[in-house]
Design a protein around this motif. Structure first.
Motif, PDB file in Angstrom:
ATOM      1  N   ASP A 189      -6.255 -28.225  19.155  1.00 17.03           N
ATOM      2  CA  ASP A 189      -6.730 -29.109  18.087  1.00 17.03           C
ATOM      3  C   ASP A 189      -6.515 -30.573  18.464  1.00 17.03           C
ATOM      4  O   ASP A 189      -5.615 -30.907  19.250  1.00 17.03           O
ATOM      5  N   GLN A 190      -7.308 -31.437  17.912  1.00 22.28           N
ATOM      6  CA  GLN A 190      -7.139 -32.884  18.024  1.00 22.28           C
ATOM      7  C   GLN A 190      -7.254 -33.427  19.446  1.00 22.28           C
ATOM      8  O   GLN A 190      -6.584 -34.396  19.802  1.00 22.28           O
ATOM      9  N   THR A 240     -13.881 -41.617  22.833  1.00 20.75           N
ATOM     10  CA  THR A 240     -12.620 -42.285  22.517  1.00 20.75           C
ATOM     11  C   THR A 240     -12.257 -43.254  23.636  1.00 20.75           C
ATOM     12  O   THR A 240     -12.216 -42.879  24.807  1.00 20.75           O
TER      13      THR A 240
END
Length: 320
Positions: free
Chosen positions: A179-180, A186
């Motif tokens: 996750d994440q 980015t």
């Protein structure tokens, strides 16, 4: 000498080399037995029929592939043997790849490869030296113990090593597991990135596996020894708190400065007097001396006696 766990031939173009595979690593993990609490009674695992609750002998057990709940296709061991992949004793190098192209996640187990006879040593060394100079790995499949493996053959100083690899469909997609993860778009602050690179550069060291040891195993042994003597067991400290993103640049700069200060000869910090240091060293256990030698970067410390560790640390202090 150890016996090979597999023997066969390694083919390299039209060159055929009889070889054997030898296990390259060994397990030093501390193992525990299961006991019933409050007793010294061992707990044993048994094969039990789920329906009757009775134990079943291993020779009466077959493999079953479940189609639907409660419906199985039964497969006998000899039927699996008959369709075992490749059934030959050949490692056929299909091609060669740059070592950096094989991601570490694909590596599984490692075996040493040895020639089966003195008359094959010259051919063996030719192959090893050629792979070393090319900095490449030979890719091949291997059948061993009724299973087919994807493998990579590469050179180490003085020996060929064979790594079994995971198949592509065995390696999970990180985006589906973690996750994440940062998205492709980015962006990283360029100043923070340069400072992080400086920190990596300041902490860059020479790789020597002898500089590292299983400290958890040592702590387990100390725990067992302490409990046997009825002594108090002191736990390990909690991990440090996560770095606040707002303070990231400050933390990076401090880290770079501290790492450079440690590496600077004759720099800033006061050093204890050599006589006092020698007295301190003599009072330490071998394990404590080893920890100090690790911090000081003493080469070859894993093979040193207690006296040799003291001498090496004293020399290190004098050199500083």
């Amino acid at each position: 000498m150890a016996r090979p766990i597999w023997t066969g031939v390694l083919t390299f173009g039209l060159v055929t080399l009889p070889v054997g595979l030898y296990t390259a690593t060994e397990d030093h993990t501390v193992h525990f037995h299961q006991l019933q609490r409050g007793t010294s009674d061992r707990i044993r695992n048994k094969r039990v029929n789920e329906r009757t609750g009775k134990e079943v002998d291993s020779d009466r057990i077959v493999k079953g592939y479940e189609l639907e709940e409660g419906e199985y296709v039964v497969v006998e061991p000899e039927e699996l043997e008959e369709i075992a992949p490749g059934r030959s004793k050949v490692i056929d190098l299909a091609g060669f790849v740059d070592l950096h192209q094989v991601e570490p996640v694909y590596f599984d187990r490692t075996y040493y490869v040895g020639p089966r006879g003195k008359e094959y040593v010259k051919v063996y060394e030719l192959m090893r030296a050629a792979l070393e100079r090319a900095d490449k790995a030979g890719i091949a499949t291997l059948t061993m113990r009724g299973k087919e493996y994807l493998t990579a053959l590469r050179a180490q100083p003085g020996v060929l090593v064979l790594h079994t690899l995971h198949w592509a469909d065995e390696v999970r997609d990180p985006a589906r597991v973690v996750d994440q993860l940062p998205e492709r778009r980015t962006r990283t602050d360029s100043k923070e990135l340069r400072t992080a690179e400086q920190l990596i550069d300041a902490l860059t060291i020479d790789w020597d596996p002898r500089d590292y040891r299983d400290t958890y195993e040592e702590r387990v042994k100390r725990l067992v020894a302490a409990k046997r003597k009825g002594e108090e067991v002191v736990g390990e400290p909690e991990p440090p708190e996560a770095t606040n993103v707002i303070d990231l640049m400050e933390v990076l700069n401090r880290s770079v400065e501290e790492s450079r200060s440690r590496g600077r000869k004759g720099g800033g910090g006061k050093r204890p007097a050599r006589r006092k240091e020698a007295e301190d060293l003599a009072s330490l256990s071998k394990a404590e001396l080893y920890e100090r030698a690790s911090d000081a970067g003493v080469p070859g410390r894993s093979k040193m006696t207690r006296e040799e560790l003291i001498e090496a640390l004293e020399r290190q202090g004098a050199a500083a």
